[in-house]
Design a protein around this motif. Sequence first.
Motif, PDB file in Angstrom:
ATOM      1  N   GLY B 285     -39.985 -13.006 -25.719  1.00 21.69           N
ATOM      2  CA  GLY B 285     -39.047 -13.362 -24.738  1.00 21.69           C
ATOM      3  C   GLY B 285     -37.950 -12.324 -25.155  1.00 21.69           C
ATOM      4  O   GLY B 285     -38.057 -12.082 -26.511  1.00 21.69           O
ATOM      5  N   GLN B 286     -36.926 -12.053 -24.624  1.00 19.60           N
ATOM      6  CA  GLN B 286     -35.648 -11.326 -24.877  1.00 19.60           C
ATOM      7  C   GLN B 286     -35.035 -12.356 -26.032  1.00 19.60           C
ATOM      8  O   GLN B 286     -35.043 -13.448 -26.062  1.00 19.60           O
ATOM      9  CB  GLN B 286     -34.930 -11.153 -23.943  1.00 19.60           C
ATOM     10  N   ALA B 287     -34.164 -11.476 -26.991  1.00 22.39           N
ATOM     11  CA  ALA B 287     -33.575 -12.238 -28.029  1.00 22.39           C
ATOM     12  C   ALA B 287     -32.609 -13.666 -27.432  1.00 22.39           C
ATOM     13  O   ALA B 287     -32.584 -14.607 -28.052  1.00 22.39           O
ATOM     14  CB  ALA B 287     -32.812 -11.423 -28.812  1.00 22.39           C
ATOM     15  N   ASP B 288     -31.956 -13.293 -26.294  1.00 19.40           N
ATOM     16  CA  ASP B 288     -31.031 -14.266 -25.997  1.00 19.40           C
ATOM     17  C   ASP B 288     -31.982 -15.474 -25.235  1.00 19.40           C
ATOM     18  O   ASP B 288     -31.706 -16.701 -25.340  1.00 19.40           O
ATOM     19  CB  ASP B 288     -30.051 -13.747 -24.936  1.00 19.40           C
ATOM     20  N   GLU B 289     -32.954 -14.921 -24.451  1.00 21.11           N
ATOM     21  CA  GLU B 289     -33.864 -15.826 -24.145  1.00 21.11           C
ATOM     22  C   GLU B 289     -34.504 -16.989 -25.153  1.00 21.11           C
ATOM     23  O   GLU B 289     -34.793 -18.143 -24.922  1.00 21.11           O
ATOM     24  CB  GLU B 289     -34.877 -15.297 -23.341  1.00 21.11           C
TER      25      GLU B 289
END
Lengths: 277, 312
Positions: B285-289
């Motif tokens: 997943g993306q860092a913020d996700e």
Amino acid sequence: MVNITASITELEELARRCRIEIVKMVHRAQAGHPGGSLSEIDLIAALYSTSLRVRPDEPDWEDRDRFILSKGHASPGMYALLAEKGFIQHSDLHSYRVLGGVCQGHVDMKWCPGVDFSAGSLGMGLSFGMGCALAARIEGSERRAFVMLGDGEIQEGSIWEAAMAAAHHELGNLKVILDRNRIQNDDFCLEQMRMFDIPAKWRAFGWNVMEIDGHDMNEIVEGIKFLDTSNDAPSILIAHTIKGKGVSYMEDNPSFHGAAPNDEQFALAMQELGAVE
Amino acid sequence: MTRMAATRDGYGQALLELAENEKVVVLEADLGKSTKSLHFRKAHPERTISCGIGEQNMLLVAAGMASSGYIPFASTFAIFTERAFEQMRNGVARPNLAVHLCGSHGGTHTGTDGSSAQSIEDLAIYRTLPNVTVLHPCDDVSTRLLTKQLASSKNPSYMRTARNKTPVLYDDADPKAIQIGKGITLRQGDDVAIIACGVLVSEALKAADSLQEKGIGATVIDMHTIKPLDVGLVDEVASRCGAIVTAEDHSIIGGLGGAVAEHLSASSRTPLERVGVQDRFGESGQADEMLELMELSSPHIVKAALRAIDRK
């Protein structure tokens, strides 16, 4: 090269005295590793007497050759030799495996003068020696790093990481002695892990390789001369030895990898080693 | 506009600046481009040791060099340092050789590589080793300053850096205020203290803003040094605020939250809520996700703060 000379007879006598101390230490402690100490001792005695540039009165001398006992459980052999060479007192040998003693169960650089590496976990000393050899080269020093490995120990994968890296970095000042005593903790190496052609493996990794009888002092001296000769590749001296060498019931006996003799066995060992009690 | 940067870049910059000390050497296990030791390699190839893809060897080569008077900085991904844990334990920490190990790409914040690459236990395992200093800075400035301080430390260390960019907090800070072993108070408030490290420090600041809107004053501390823990500062905020939240992109077991809990359990009855990865693995997943999925982002810190205050 420092010109250190010792006659074959003197070397054999030194190793015999060390053998007596090895068995005494393990008997006193009723624990420890006599088998691998007795197999390595001829090699260590000759190395310290004919090649290794160290100063017993200045054990931390920065430009000393390093000696790394990677098979650190075979500490009684090293302690006996360090006492003979004056790094520690013979009375210190009584501290083997005793609370507060300089002679810890496995050789430890923080506890014992003359010990360059804190051992105890197999497969680590070759990498450490590689670091010492690299440091010497970057510094422009002629000092060398000698590493004593056990044959069971080379089953550790990290040994081969180090073997590959040392050849890659052309560390001609890294020298290994392999104590090929054919026995490890549980049993003969052949039963635990067949290692096939050990010299071919090291050659294939880019090392200079020589094989000797690790109990024939003439061959050992020749082998150390081989290690003293450097090119751009690291070198390994594969010494064929007998585990427990010098004590009849310990010889080639997996039971004495890590077991102490009882009083009766101890008396027999002292007799066989010519100890004056 | 807040400058964004990755802490691993601060590490790479520090190595380059440390190079004037001829005793500094750098060891790599193939990942210099990622850990950012590559800048040092380019400038000083003669003092950069390639260990190939062999982390166990790398740690002990570093130990041998440290025993010979050098100051080794060894780096790889945080997760891969862990396969050399026993080397760090027996070959580095035990003889107290000042090897500086840097694990980059730590935490779930590392993102899309997935759970195999997301070390969420590194701080915990290295914290158990005697002699070892454990650091997890929050921005590239503090990473650079702390890395440079390590070069004069007599002890080995483990530092986690992050792959992805986070807000830079210390561009205008007095460098003397950033010292190993000293937590940094970023915000003063008397109702709750949020003690955070690494990528969650900026989330903690956002949480403090949200709490302020509710009329709740939050102290925010950047606890970049997990060990030795700044217990004086923990005690001070415990008595002044009476409620504590810890926040880290790391397992709730054994990391910053564990360290604070261990200390508080012996010294105070202050309620403590720990924000961290809930004893589970991550995923791609993306860092913020990932911060959202793992319940580490600022709204979760706010909830934890409210719980802690309720328990006063």
